[in-house]
Design a protein around this motif. Structure first.
Motif, PDB file in Angstrom:
ATOM      1  N   ARG A 195      44.240  17.185 -16.431  1.00 23.67           N
ATOM      2  CA  ARG A 195      44.324  17.658 -15.552  1.00 23.67           C
ATOM      3  C   ARG A 195      44.398  18.810 -15.371  1.00 23.67           C
ATOM      4  N   TYR A 235      34.925  13.444 -18.974  1.00 24.99           N
ATOM      5  CA  TYR A 235      35.575  12.885 -18.202  1.00 24.99           C
ATOM      6  C   TYR A 235      34.073  11.452 -17.542  1.00 24.99           C
ATOM      7  N   ARG A 283      36.054  16.929  -7.857  1.00 28.80           N
ATOM      8  CA  ARG A 283      36.143  15.984  -7.895  1.00 28.80           C
ATOM      9  C   ARG A 283      36.707  14.582  -8.535  1.00 28.80           C
ATOM     10  N   VAL A 284      36.335  14.635  -9.780  1.00 31.76           N
ATOM     11  CA  VAL A 284      36.852  14.042 -10.771  1.00 31.76           C
ATOM     12  C   VAL A 284      38.713  13.656 -10.686  1.00 31.76           C
ATOM     13  N   THR A 285      39.248  15.163 -10.935  1.00 32.34           N
ATOM     14  CA  THR A 285      40.200  15.429 -11.575  1.00 32.34           C
ATOM     15  C   THR A 285      41.004  15.233 -10.166  1.00 32.34           C
ATOM     16  N   ARG A 286      40.516  14.909  -9.250  1.00 29.48           N
ATOM     17  CA  ARG A 286      41.397  14.416  -7.720  1.00 29.48           C
ATOM     18  C   ARG A 286      42.296  13.681  -8.265  1.00 29.48           C
ATOM     19  N   ARG A 287      41.034  12.328  -8.529  1.00 29.14           N
ATOM     20  CA  ARG A 287      41.153  11.283  -8.697  1.00 29.14           C
ATOM     21  C   ARG A 287      41.729  10.700  -9.994  1.00 29.14           C
TER      22      ARG A 287
END
Length: 461
Positions: free
Chosen positions: A321, A390, A453-457
């Motif tokens: 990230r 990702y 959105r994807v990196t927060r997960r």
């Protein structure tokens, strides 16, 4: 990624990570600029030869780039696969994976050659004048045979970038420029018993250079000790359909996304050719400069994606990230500087390409819009590469289709030829560039939202 690779057990500082990404991107950039110098050389040579040759080059290059880049995108999408294997230290798995990719490469070659050898329907549908089509067809017929070595070399380039060894590729690309420049001049203008070939001469020079590049790449694969741990030169296995299916699920959406992006550029060139040779020639200069500027985010996208995938393969999602956002932050800063410089130096830059005042005037006006275009183009380009790390490929494809074709290309076409809503018709190539700049800005914002959105997960470690 550093040439030696970094140990996942010793996480680098932010400054060290940024240096790693910057170093990788810098090496890739030098090589890509050498390749872009091919296009600059051809544009200058064709422009000095004749206005018709430059217009034919503009249309022919747009068609070729659409075919090549779309197919190249399928192969380039394999970078995260091999970078993750590298990060997880699974060297023995790289060789079989690369050999399976040759089946995919062979299929792209067949598709690409068929398209380039049969451009008639596309040229007719776009309304390219018949007298210009003759020269364009000659140009594309030669490039069809230059496509196989180009795609195979792209596969070699992708392998090196994924393993953190971009220097070998860049060295070959820089060296090839010394061959491309004199060959383009000679084949285009003729001499020493060779008749002048016009725009097709530039294509012949590209063909010779592409086969030379592939030959040197094969020689390096055979002789450099770096490649031995990956066991690349083993007997070719039969097609591994599950693995090829995984390649296709990653590569086809990625390739189609790039095809949508570049084909919007292609149709822009084809539609602008209806406005006459002066407009087409001015657009060729603008598009060439846009492509040169694009090399910076392209290099950063490759480096950031490789580094992100490396850390994902090493089981360090937090570091992945961090690499993602360091690469994007660098991209935004550089894009702002480059766009400002281009806007301020538009006329002098146009005058470097041609001497005809009418073409300079058209190109200088377009370069201001290119500067605006680059801001969104840079951010979305890096975002697209990292989204592949990702394994997000379908959403970018849908976004491209809606905004680049629906808003950028269609909006520009209606504005230039019919008027857009309450806005009067603007019969100028600038209508296409301004509409495309707006659409790319929206694409960049949506891609950034996907990355947030994807990196927060991702977990912290």
């Amino acid at each position: 990624m550093p040439e030696t690779g970094a140990s996942p057990l010793l996480p680098p500082s932010r400054a060290a990570e940024l240096r790693t990404i910057g170093s990788h991107a810098g090496v890739v950039l030098v090589g890509q600029l050498a390749v872009m110098a091919f296009g600059v050389t051809d544009t200058v040579v064709a422009g000095r030869y004749s206005e018709t040759a430059l217009a034919a080059l503009a249309v022919g290059t747009a068609v070729y780039i659409s075919v090549y880049v779309g197919l190249m995108g399928i192969l380039q999408a394999l970078l995260p696969v091999w970078a993750e294997l590298h990060g997880s230290r699974r060297n023995a798995a790289v060789g079989p994976s690369v050999r399976q990719s040759l089946y995919l490469c062979a299929a792209t070659i067949v598709v690409g050659m068929v398209a380039l050898l049969s451009p008639g329907p596309l040229l007719n549908a776009a309304g390219v004048p018949a007298e210009l089509q003759v020269e364009v067809r000659r140009y594309l017929a030669v490039l069809a045979w230059a496509l196989p070595p180009a795609l195979l070399f792209r596969l070699y380039s992708t392998l090196n970038q994924s393993l953190g060894k971009p220097r070998l590729v860049s060295a070959l690309q820089i060296g090839s420029l010394g061959l491309k420049i004199p060959l383009s001049v000679w084949f285009t203008f003729g001499g020493a018993g060779l008749p002048a070939q016009g725009a097709a001469g530039c294509a012949w020079a590209t063909l010779v250079v592409n086969y030379a590049l592939l030959g040197f790449a094969l020689w390096l694969l055979l002789t450099q000790g770096f490649y031995r741990p990956y066991a690349l030169w083993r007997r070719m296995e039969r097609p591994d359909w599950p693995q090829l299916g995984a390649f296709l699920r990653l590569g086809i959406p990625a390739g189609l996304a790039v095809l949508v992006e570049v084909s919007s550029f292609t149709f822009m060139a084809l539609f602008i050719s209806r406005m006459g040779t002066t407009a087409a020639a001015g657009h060729q200069i603008a598009s060439n400069m846009a492509a040169v500027l694009y090399m910076v985010p392209l290099a950063l996208g490759i480096a950031t994606s490789a580094r992100t995938s490396y850390w994902l393969g090493a089981g360090q999602p937090g570091l992945a990230r961090r690499a993602t956002w360091l690469g994007l932050g660098s991209t935004m800063a550089l894009a702002a500087v480059m766009a400002t410089a281009l806007a301020l130096l538009a006329r002098p830059i146009a005058a470097l390409y041609v001497s005809q005042p009418a073409i300079i005037a058209v190109a200088a006006g377009l370069l201001v819009w290119v500067a605006l275009y680059h801001l969104g183009d840079a951010v979305q380009a890096v975002s697209l590469f990292v989204l592949r790390s990702y394994r997000i490929t379908l959403s970018p494809l849908l976004i491209y289709g809606v905004f680049l074709w629906g808003l950028g290309l269609t909006g520009g076409y209606r504005w230039a030829f019919h008027g857009l809503g309450g806005v009067p018709r603007w019969a100028d190539p600038g209508a296409f560039w301004l509409a495309s700049a707006g659409s790319l800005g929206l694409v960049a914002l949506l891609f950034l939202a996907l990355l947030v959105r994807v990196t927060r997960r991702l977990p912290a470690r």
